[in-house]
Design a protein around this motif. Structure first.
Motif, PDB file in Angstrom:
ATOM      1  N   LEU A  90       0.846  -1.193   0.000  1.00  0.00           N
ATOM      2  CA  LEU A  90       0.000   0.000   0.000  1.00  0.00           C
ATOM      3  C   LEU A  90       0.881   1.243   0.000  1.00  0.00           C
ATOM      4  N   PRO A  91       0.811   2.077  -1.042  1.00  0.00           N
ATOM      5  CA  PRO A  91       1.615   3.300  -1.053  1.00  0.00           C
ATOM      6  C   PRO A  91       1.225   4.236   0.086  1.00  0.00           C
ATOM      7  N   CYS A  92       2.151   5.090   0.471  1.00  0.00           N
ATOM      8  CA  CYS A  92       1.898   6.066   1.526  1.00  0.00           C
ATOM      9  C   CYS A  92       1.057   7.206   0.977  1.00  0.00           C
ATOM     10  N   ALA A  93      -0.064   7.507   1.635  1.00  0.00           N
ATOM     11  CA  ALA A  93      -0.967   8.559   1.161  1.00  0.00           C
ATOM     12  C   ALA A  93      -0.289   9.927   1.142  1.00  0.00           C
ATOM     13  N   GLU A  94       0.752  10.085   1.921  1.00  0.00           N
ATOM     14  CA  GLU A  94       1.489  11.358   1.932  1.00  0.00           C
ATOM     15  C   GLU A  94       1.986  11.737   0.545  1.00  0.00           C
ATOM     16  N   TYR A  95       2.210  10.739  -0.275  1.00  0.00           N
ATOM     17  CA  TYR A  95       2.763  10.997  -1.607  1.00  0.00           C
ATOM     18  C   TYR A  95       1.705  11.046  -2.703  1.00  0.00           C
ATOM     19  N   PHE A  96       0.437  10.975  -2.344  1.00  0.00           N
ATOM     20  CA  PHE A  96      -0.607  11.172  -3.347  1.00  0.00           C
ATOM     21  C   PHE A  96      -0.659  12.654  -3.701  1.00  0.00           C
ATOM     22  N   PRO A  97      -0.531  13.013  -4.969  1.00  0.00           N
ATOM     23  CA  PRO A  97      -0.453  14.444  -5.333  1.00  0.00           C
ATOM     24  C   PRO A  97      -1.816  15.127  -5.439  1.00  0.00           C
ATOM     25  N   PHE A  98      -2.729  14.780  -4.547  1.00  0.00           N
ATOM     26  CA  PHE A  98      -4.061  15.389  -4.530  1.00  0.00           C
ATOM     27  C   PHE A  98      -4.384  15.769  -3.085  1.00  0.00           C
ATOM     28  N   GLU A  99      -4.432  17.055  -2.807  1.00  0.00           N
ATOM     29  CA  GLU A  99      -4.781  17.514  -1.474  1.00  0.00           C
ATOM     30  C   GLU A  99      -6.297  17.546  -1.288  1.00  0.00           C
ATOM     31  N   SER A 100      -7.007  17.887  -2.363  1.00  0.00           N
ATOM     32  CA  SER A 100      -8.462  17.967  -2.275  1.00  0.00           C
ATOM     33  C   SER A 100      -9.062  17.972  -3.666  1.00  0.00           C
ATOM     34  N   LEU A 101     -10.339  17.667  -3.737  1.00  0.00           N
ATOM     35  CA  LEU A 101     -11.136  17.779  -4.959  1.00  0.00           C
ATOM     36  C   LEU A 101     -12.385  18.569  -4.634  1.00  0.00           C
ATOM     37  N   SER A 102     -12.807  19.400  -5.574  1.00  0.00           N
ATOM     38  CA  SER A 102     -14.059  20.136  -5.416  1.00  0.00           C
ATOM     39  C   SER A 102     -14.882  19.982  -6.679  1.00  0.00           C
ATOM     40  N   MET A 103     -16.203  19.979  -6.522  1.00  0.00           N
ATOM     41  CA  MET A 103     -17.091  19.842  -7.676  1.00  0.00           C
ATOM     42  C   MET A 103     -18.407  20.528  -7.372  1.00  0.00           C
ATOM     43  N   LYS A 104     -18.976  21.146  -8.406  1.00  0.00           N
ATOM     44  CA  LYS A 104     -20.266  21.806  -8.259  1.00  0.00           C
ATOM     45  C   LYS A 104     -21.334  20.908  -8.859  1.00  0.00           C
ATOM     46  N   VAL A 105     -22.360  20.638  -8.081  1.00  0.00           N
ATOM     47  CA  VAL A 105     -23.362  19.643  -8.478  1.00  0.00           C
ATOM     48  C   VAL A 105     -24.759  20.189  -8.215  1.00  0.00           C
ATOM     49  N   PRO A 106     -25.786  19.585  -8.823  1.00  0.00           N
ATOM     50  CA  PRO A 106     -27.159  20.049  -8.602  1.00  0.00           C
ATOM     51  C   PRO A 106     -27.611  19.848  -7.168  1.00  0.00           C
ATOM     52  N   ARG A 107     -28.510  20.697  -6.741  1.00  0.00           N
ATOM     53  CA  ARG A 107     -29.180  20.555  -5.453  1.00  0.00           C
ATOM     54  C   ARG A 107     -30.567  19.978  -5.716  1.00  0.00           C
ATOM     55  N   SER A 108     -30.840  18.805  -5.182  1.00  0.00           N
ATOM     56  CA  SER A 108     -32.138  18.165  -5.395  1.00  0.00           C
ATOM     57  C   SER A 108     -33.272  19.049  -4.862  1.00  0.00           C
ATOM     58  N   PRO A 109     -34.371  19.205  -5.622  1.00  0.00           N
ATOM     59  CA  PRO A 109     -34.699  18.567  -6.906  1.00  0.00           C
ATOM     60  C   PRO A 109     -34.471  19.483  -8.110  1.00  0.00           C
ATOM     61  N   HIS A 110     -33.538  20.416  -8.030  1.00  0.00           N
ATOM     62  CA  HIS A 110     -33.301  21.386  -9.108  1.00  0.00           C
ATOM     63  C   HIS A 110     -32.092  20.927  -9.919  1.00  0.00           C
ATOM     64  N   PHE A 111     -32.349  20.138 -10.967  1.00  0.00           N
ATOM     65  CA  PHE A 111     -31.284  19.406 -11.628  1.00  0.00           C
ATOM     66  C   PHE A 111     -30.815  20.000 -12.954  1.00  0.00           C
ATOM     67  N   SER A 112     -31.422  21.069 -13.449  1.00  0.00           N
ATOM     68  CA  SER A 112     -31.028  21.599 -14.752  1.00  0.00           C
ATOM     69  C   SER A 112     -29.630  22.198 -14.689  1.00  0.00           C
ATOM     70  N   GLU A 113     -28.993  22.331 -15.856  1.00  0.00           N
ATOM     71  CA  GLU A 113     -27.668  22.955 -15.912  1.00  0.00           C
ATOM     72  C   GLU A 113     -27.721  24.393 -15.410  1.00  0.00           C
ATOM     73  N   GLU A 114     -28.780  25.122 -15.774  1.00  0.00           N
ATOM     74  CA  GLU A 114     -28.902  26.512 -15.331  1.00  0.00           C
ATOM     75  C   GLU A 114     -29.049  26.588 -13.814  1.00  0.00           C
ATOM     76  N   ALA A 115     -29.883  25.722 -13.243  1.00  0.00           N
ATOM     77  CA  ALA A 115     -30.055  25.716 -11.789  1.00  0.00           C
ATOM     78  C   ALA A 115     -28.751  25.353 -11.089  1.00  0.00           C
ATOM     79  N   THR A 116     -28.000  24.444 -11.675  1.00  0.00           N
ATOM     80  CA  THR A 116     -26.722  24.055 -11.067  1.00  0.00           C
ATOM     81  C   THR A 116     -25.739  25.223 -11.098  1.00  0.00           C
ATOM     82  N   ARG A 117     -25.714  25.937 -12.200  1.00  0.00           N
ATOM     83  CA  ARG A 117     -24.809  27.098 -12.296  1.00  0.00           C
ATOM     84  C   ARG A 117     -25.153  28.162 -11.264  1.00  0.00           C
ATOM     85  N   THR A 118     -26.439  28.410 -11.084  1.00  0.00           N
ATOM     86  CA  THR A 118     -26.848  29.538 -10.236  1.00  0.00           C
ATOM     87  C   THR A 118     -27.027  29.165  -8.764  1.00  0.00           C
ATOM     88  N   SER A 119     -27.447  27.939  -8.490  1.00  0.00           N
ATOM     89  CA  SER A 119     -27.734  27.598  -7.092  1.00  0.00           C
ATOM     90  C   SER A 119     -27.243  26.217  -6.699  1.00  0.00           C
TER      91      SER A 119
END
Length: 592
Positions: free
Chosen positions: A144-173
């Motif tokens: 098992l490699p040491c996690a210290e050497y994984f070159p990813f500190e964090s990931l972020s993503m913008k996703v829909p808020r249920s139940p407002h799933f349209s691309e426009e709703a995701t962009r704005t809210s």
């Protein structure tokens, strides 16, 4: 041999949990007595570092016929406490299923397994991982490699808020979700982070994702036998290849039944493995059980080319079948299952389009081509009503444990995740796991942690089912655009179709007998001419012959078909594509 209790159809539960946007539900793990006391534990338990089982009161037993609801699942999680599943932790559906009181175990399927599947042994390195939880243990054993050497500190993503799933709703809210490397040790409620997800794991998949898909399977299918389990896959195509290798031996002359027009990639997977493929006749609801019965009742291996053995496996796509778009009704599925029981046929239920069951088509010539058609009744507004409209699955009817159901996130979330799961008896999942350990070791950790964050922590079961409700309406609108275009631009005296009620595909029958050259040109020749004309006119459709189960047979096809998909093209482009296809057909048939 024990038989499972006759029981459960698809979920019809009353779901009362409101949408939970951006919340993190209390993480938990729980178990029932089978996890500790199963007589078959030695051959079927997951190997590796066990997830920590908190001291939690077991949920009281319920009758096996009683439906499972989201409330039940949240109560289990709350009673069990935080899920503790670190790097390479073992995971198993029995850790997360509700009580299975009143259900018997599945039948055993040793006689269906290939020699390859029978001789596989557990991976010794995966077995060794189970010792990592020992207090004070210093590991020099695993790679098992040491996690210290994984070159990813964090990931972020913008996703829909249920139940407002349209691309426009995701962009704005929409909500921005954050995954850190050490969330589990630094955040009180976190159960999964990059240090765990990006390291090696068990071939079953992470405990965090196994928990979600196991609960989802209970909500939707609730298999009526006790020892069912889930295991993650790298999508249904990879799962199918592994299943074929488990179930077929070319040295035995093994044979597969499927629809007479079937998923081309499934056929291309089977043939190089030396599997004999035979197609069962179809109608507008797909595979005909009486045709399957007749084939099996009258099977004579001595008269089959190569001495093909009587088929012992059925591969079927019950909902929105690829390529025909046919959907088996509830009684059709029950009749198919009865034939499988009669002849001891094992069933592979491939269901990537199951949740894309649509509203009825109602055009009546009154709707603009670029607009969706109105529906005669309002679509489901609640998760409860949505689930009540879904046709019961074969898995929900499976009293024997003879169904391996394949679910995938490709068609309903993102294909690039390469993540799905199978549900089958403990015996079959254990054999599948042995193959996965030396094949792909399970899906990508990136996919697992991202989808866990979205589906489990952010949306929860309620939000995910609402997402599926939204997809149902979106694909209904797309289908209606294509059907309206067909009504306007195709010569209906030549081209006929049945409006699909699920999936992504529209199957168009072109009457070969009415072609002016029918007496001198066969179906394949005319099909090729129309296809080439379509390409010249700027439209790509699938040729029906690509999907023939017995494509190498000396028997020519009886009919001519083309497959169109309404999955991705814009309404304008879809309409234009059908117009071009219509022009190619008219030119071939010399219609002005």
């Amino acid at each position: 041999m024990r038989r499972a209790a006759v029981g459960v159809s698809a979920l019809r539960g009353k779901l009362l949990i409101p949408p939970r946007s951006g919340s993190t539900i209390t993480s938990a793990i729980y178990h029932h007595n089978a996890w500790f006391h199963s007589k078959s534990r030695d051959s079927s338990e997951a190997l590796g570092t066990p997830a920590k089982l908190p001291d939690a009161e077991l949920i009281p037993s319920r009758p096996s016929h009683q439906r499972v609801t989201i409330n039940d699942i949240l109560e289990r999680r709350a009673k069990a406490g935080k899920l503790d599943a670190g790097t390479a932790a073992a995971s198993d559906s029995d850790m997360f299923k509700g009580p299975q009181a009143g259900k018997l175990k599945s039948q055993r399927w040793d006689h269906h397994l290939s020699e390859e599947a029978r001789v596989r042994e557990p991976c010794v390195l995966k077995q060794a991982a189970k010792h990592l939880k020992k207090p004070g243990l210093i590991s020099l054993g695993g790679g098992l490699p040491c996690a210290e050497y994984f070159p990813f500190e964090s990931l972020s993503m913008k996703v829909p808020r249920s139940p407002h799933f349209s691309e426009e709703a995701t962009r704005t809210s929409g909500d921005t979700l954050h995954i850190g490397k050490y969330d589990v040790s630094q955040t009180e409620d976190a159960v999964y982070d990059l240090s765990i997800a990006l390291n090696y794991g068990q071939a079953t998949g992470s405990a965090q994702v196994i928990r979600f898909v196991t609960e989802h399977t209970e909500l939707v299918c609730n298999p009526p036998y006790a020892d069912w389990r889930c295991i993650l896959t790298v999508g249904s195509t990879g799962a199918l290849e592994q299943a074929f290798r488990m179930l077929f031996d070319s040295n035995r002359g093994d044979s597969l039944l499927t629809e007479e027009y079937s998923f081309s990639t499934a056929l291309e997977t089977a043939i190089p493995l030396g599997i004999n493929v035979f197609g069962v006749k179809m109608d507008e609801q797909g595979l005909l059980p009486e045709s399957m019965d007749e084939m099996l009742a009258n099977w004579d291996s001595s008269h089959k080319e190569g001495g093909a053995r009587k088929p012992h496996v059925l591969y079927t796509v019950p909902s929105g079948q690829n390529p025909t778009g046919a959907t088996q009704g509830e009684q059709r599925r029950r009749d198919i299952y009865k034939v499988a029981q009669k002849y001891d046929v094992y069933i592979i239920e491939d269901e990537p389009y199951y949740f894309l069951q649509m509203e009825p088509y109602s055009n009546n010539g009154a709707v603009a081509i670029s607009s969706p058609s109105p529906t005669p009744t309002p679509p489901p507004q609640t998760v409860d009503s949505f689930l009540s409209t879904l046709i019961p699955t074969l898995l929900s009817m499976d009293t024997d444990g003879r169904v391996m159901r394949m679910d995938s996130l490709s068609k309903v979330v993102v294909p690039g995740s390469r993540l799905g799961w199978i549900t089958a008896s403990a015996q079959m999942v254990e054999r599948y796991q042995r193959h996965a350990e030396v094949c792909n070791q399970g899906p990508s950790g990136f996919s697992q942690v991202i989808l866990h964050k979205l589906l489990d922590e952010h949306w929860g079961h309620d939000g995910y089912l609402r997402w599926l409700m939204n997809l149902r309406l979106e694909y209904t609108a797309r289908r209606d655009v294509m059907l309206a275009a067909c009504e306007k631009y195709l010569p209906q005296e030549i081209v006929s179709w049945t409006p699909p009620v699920a999936g992504m595909f529209h199957w168009l029958k072109v009457n070969h007998a009415l072609h002016p050259d029918a007496s001198s040109k066969d179906i394949l020749t005319i099909e090729e001419e129309i296809f080439n004309s379509c390409i010249e006119k700027g439209v790509l459709v699938g040729r029906g012959s690509w999907f023939r189960a017995e494509r190498d047979s000396n028997t020519p096809p009886a009919d001519m078909f083309f497959r169109a998909t309404f999955a991705a093209a814009t309404p304008t482009n879809m309409t234009e594509a059908i117009r071009r296809f219509g022009e190619a057909v008219k030119e071939s048939y010399r219609i002005q």
